[in-house]
Each structure stands twice: as C-alpha cells, then as structure tokens.
Design a protein around this motif. Structure first.
Motif, PDB file in Angstrom:
ATOM      1  N   GLN A 145     -15.381   9.832 -11.373  1.00 41.94           N
ATOM      2  CA  GLN A 145     -14.666   9.743 -12.650  1.00 41.94           C
ATOM      3  C   GLN A 145     -14.194  11.109 -13.148  1.00 41.94           C
ATOM      4  O   GLN A 145     -13.595  11.197 -14.207  1.00 41.94           O
ATOM      5  CB  GLN A 145     -15.589   9.117 -13.704  1.00 41.94           C
ATOM      6  CG  GLN A 145     -15.956   7.676 -13.378  1.00 41.94           C
ATOM      7  CD  GLN A 145     -16.914   7.089 -14.392  1.00 41.94           C
ATOM      8  OE1 GLN A 145     -17.882   7.743 -14.791  1.00 41.94           O
ATOM      9  NE2 GLN A 145     -16.679   5.863 -14.811  1.00 41.94           N
ATOM     10  N   SER A 159     -13.721  -0.893  -2.654  1.00 41.57           N
ATOM     11  CA  SER A 159     -15.074  -1.276  -3.067  1.00 41.57           C
ATOM     12  C   SER A 159     -16.023  -0.900  -1.938  1.00 41.57           C
ATOM     13  O   SER A 159     -15.729  -1.150  -0.769  1.00 41.57           O
ATOM     14  CB  SER A 159     -15.137  -2.786  -3.331  1.00 41.57           C
ATOM     15  OG  SER A 159     -14.651  -3.493  -2.212  1.00 41.57           O
ATOM     16  N   GLY A 189     -20.089   1.223  -5.551  1.00 38.20           N
ATOM     17  CA  GLY A 189     -19.082   1.495  -6.577  1.00 38.20           C
ATOM     18  C   GLY A 189     -17.752   0.867  -6.197  1.00 38.20           C
ATOM     19  O   GLY A 189     -17.587   0.362  -5.090  1.00 38.20           O
ATOM     20  N   GLY A 212     -13.227   0.991  -7.486  1.00 34.69           N
ATOM     21  CA  GLY A 212     -12.251   1.683  -8.322  1.00 34.69           C
ATOM     22  C   GLY A 212     -10.840   1.349  -7.883  1.00 34.69           C
ATOM     23  O   GLY A 212     -10.631   0.579  -6.939  1.00 34.69           O
ATOM     24  N   SER A 230     -15.633   3.158 -11.126  1.00 33.08           N
ATOM     25  CA  SER A 230     -16.761   2.583 -11.865  1.00 33.08           C
ATOM     26  C   SER A 230     -17.801   3.678 -12.160  1.00 33.08           C
ATOM     27  O   SER A 230     -17.815   4.720 -11.514  1.00 33.08           O
ATOM     28  CB  SER A 230     -17.406   1.479 -11.029  1.00 33.08           C
ATOM     29  OG  SER A 230     -17.813   2.011  -9.783  1.00 33.08           O
ATOM     30  N   SER A 231     -18.642   3.415 -13.131  1.00 35.79           N
ATOM     31  CA  SER A 231     -19.687   4.390 -13.477  1.00 35.79           C
ATOM     32  C   SER A 231     -20.664   4.543 -12.303  1.00 35.79           C
ATOM     33  O   SER A 231     -20.937   3.569 -11.604  1.00 35.79           O
ATOM     34  CB  SER A 231     -20.471   3.916 -14.706  1.00 35.79           C
ATOM     35  OG  SER A 231     -19.596   3.648 -15.764  1.00 35.79           O
ATOM     36  N   ALA A 237     -22.050  -0.372 -17.653  1.00 38.36           N
ATOM     37  CA  ALA A 237     -21.481  -1.091 -16.514  1.00 38.36           C
ATOM     38  C   ALA A 237     -20.016  -1.433 -16.815  1.00 38.36           C
ATOM     39  O   ALA A 237     -19.657  -1.717 -17.949  1.00 38.36           O
ATOM     40  CB  ALA A 237     -22.276  -2.360 -16.249  1.00 38.36           C
ATOM     41  N   VAL A 238     -19.187  -1.389 -15.777  1.00 38.83           N
ATOM     42  CA  VAL A 238     -17.760  -1.650 -15.956  1.00 38.83           C
ATOM     43  C   VAL A 238     -17.399  -2.957 -15.256  1.00 38.83           C
ATOM     44  O   VAL A 238     -17.798  -3.184 -14.113  1.00 38.83           O
ATOM     45  CB  VAL A 238     -16.914  -0.516 -15.321  1.00 38.83           C
ATOM     46  CG1 VAL A 238     -15.447  -0.692 -15.650  1.00 38.83           C
ATOM     47  CG2 VAL A 238     -17.404   0.839 -15.795  1.00 38.83           C
ATOM     48  N   PRO A 272     -14.796  -5.259 -13.265  1.00 37.22           N
ATOM     49  CA  PRO A 272     -13.607  -4.970 -12.464  1.00 37.22           C
ATOM     50  C   PRO A 272     -12.307  -5.346 -13.196  1.00 37.22           C
ATOM     51  O   PRO A 272     -11.303  -4.643 -13.075  1.00 37.22           O
ATOM     52  CB  PRO A 272     -13.777  -5.836 -11.211  1.00 37.22           C
ATOM     53  CG  PRO A 272     -15.147  -6.349 -11.225  1.00 37.22           C
ATOM     54  CD  PRO A 272     -15.768  -6.095 -12.541  1.00 37.22           C
ATOM     55  N   LEU A 294     -11.479  -2.620 -15.620  1.00 40.00           N
ATOM     56  CA  LEU A 294     -11.088  -1.408 -14.903  1.00 40.00           C
ATOM     57  C   LEU A 294      -9.637  -1.528 -14.422  1.00 40.00           C
ATOM     58  O   LEU A 294      -8.841  -0.599 -14.564  1.00 40.00           O
ATOM     59  CB  LEU A 294     -12.026  -1.195 -13.708  1.00 40.00           C
ATOM     60  CG  LEU A 294     -11.803   0.105 -12.929  1.00 40.00           C
ATOM     61  CD1 LEU A 294     -13.118   0.815 -12.705  1.00 40.00           C
ATOM     62  CD2 LEU A 294     -11.145  -0.151 -11.596  1.00 40.00           C
TER      63      LEU A 294
END
Length: 265
Positions: free
Chosen positions: A16, A89, A132, A134, A153-154, A161-162, A164, A167
C-alpha cells in the motif's frame, strides 16, 4: 554502465506504500522508451508475487545500455482510448480477483467500452509468503501517455479488512481522479520523467503534467541542489483544449549527461 543490466530483485512486489511492479511495468517502461531507452532486452518480469509482511516476491529486470538520452516534447496528453488492468490474488480464493474485476468494471463501463482487466492468481511457490489481493489499472491515451492507479489489501494482521468489491470500486475512482489530474505522465512517474529530462542532451525538453505531487515538488528541489537545474514552470488552466484539473508545463535544458564507460573488448 558498461554492460546491459540484468538484475533479480526479491522482496515485496505489491503493497500500500510504493508503486507496485505492475504499475511500473505499465507506465515507467513506456516512459523510458520515450527517452530512447529501448531494445529487445528491455523488460520487467514478475516471477513471483510477494505481499507484506512476508514478502517472498521476485522480479527480473533487464535494461540495455545507452550513451545519451534524447530530449522529449510531451505536450499533448491526448484522449483516453483504453483501460487495462491486473487484478491479482495470492494465497486467497481465486474468486477474489473476479470480484474485484466486476466491481471495478461497474464504474468504468459507464465511460468507455474498451476495458480489459486480467486476473492473475499465482499458486504455490510463486505466490510469496503472505496472503493478499489487489488491483492496478492503467489508462492509455491516443498519444501514448499512460495514467495509473492501484490499491492493495491491508497486510495480514494489520489494519481493517478490505472487501474485494470496495477495493475494486475505490481503485476505479482513483483512476478517474488520476485521469482528471491528467498530463502526459501520471503522478507516480512525474519525478522519473523530470530526472530523465534533466540528464538528457543539451537541448530543450518539455512535459505537460497534472498538478505536481508533493514528492515531485521536493524532487525538483533535489534536482536544483544536485544539478543546478531550474525548470521553467507555466500553469495551463483547464479550458477548451485541456480538460480536467489545471495543468503545468515544465521546460528545461538537459545537462548533457552521457555514458562514459566503454566496453573493453
């Protein structure tokens, strides 16, 4: 350098904090090509992905040797013609990437039909050490400029927590924000472009950028203290020709830096 660069880098590939390998591959490499750094051995390959905190990623970068950099005139940003992206992923369900793609498309499809977001699910050894996911998005313009946005993602065990879906939507909005800022180089690569202009031949280089990021402003101060180079900065308010945010036209004369090392046969 004397010999072309071939280097393997290991560690975190997507987080991030810094620009990820996907964004650099899609935006920094075409930018370097504008300055004449190009050849068949010019590539950036993601061998393994590594998410924080465990890392474990691996990237292969190879770059040819050039004697001088050529000056550039990047003053026409053009219009957005297509959007590409990678939803990745690692060590989570492969379905995560598809969920990211669907939510990102739900926003971007309103603007342009030519959107393709690849899903990249790495398994086993090539997925690094931490879970993770993104998304990185890149918009390409008619004149060959690239604007990028990304989210990850964190890290495992840190932060909230994020989802998907969130995001994907947030990343699409970031890309729209970046397109609004506009310019011929996106805000991630502004400093790289300015550095290459500074080190170019003793000729005038021009680049049209969106609003300067705080990093770029500090970087200009560094260029002044290291190379005694001052850029001529003109603001271009958005009007008929330039859409989106106010633009900045930066002009400089390169210092004529050249590669002195010769290969000894």
């Amino acid at each position: 350098m004397k010999h072309p660069l071939r280097i393997v880098l290991r560690g975190v590939t997507n987080d991030q904090v810094d620009p990820s390998v996907d964004v650099l591959k899609a935006t920094a490499l075409p930018l370097l090509k504008q300055f004449g750094i190009d050849g068949e051995s010019f590539e950036l390959k993601v061998v393994r992905r590594g998410m924080p905190p465990g890392g474990g990623g691996e990237v292969f970068f190879s770059c040819p040797v050039r004697k001088v950099l050529k000056p550039v005139q990047l003053t026409d940003p053009g219009k957005i013609k297509r959007i590409r992206g990678i939803a990745y992923s690692v060590r989570v369900s492969p379905q995560m990437a598809n969920r990211i793609v669907d939510s990102a498309r739900s926003i971007l499809n309103k603007f342009i039909p030519d959107i393709y977001i690849y899903t990249d699910h790495m398994k086993g050894v090539s997925s690094g050490k931490s879970p993770g996911f993104g998304l990185s998005l890149v918009a390409e313009t008619t004149t060959g400029a690239f604007l990028s946005a990304e989210l990850a993602s964190s890290p495992q065990g840190q932060g909230a927590a994020v989802l998907p879906e969130d995001l994907g939507q947030n990343c699409a909005k970031l890309l729209l924000e970046e397109i609004y800022r506009g310019g011929c180089v996106d805000s991630t690569n502004q400093s790289l472009g300015l550095l290459l202009m500074t080190l170019g031949q003793q000729d005038v280089s021009k680049v049209l950028l969106g609003p300067l990021s705080p990093y770029t402003i500090e970087f200009l101060r560094h260029l002044k203290s290291f190379f005694q180079i001052m850029f001529k900065i003109e603001t271009k308010p958005c009007g008929e020709e330039l859409k989106g945010g106010d633009k900045v036209l930066l002009t400089c004369v390169g210092i004529g830096f050249s590669n002195l090392s010769k290969t000894l046969k």
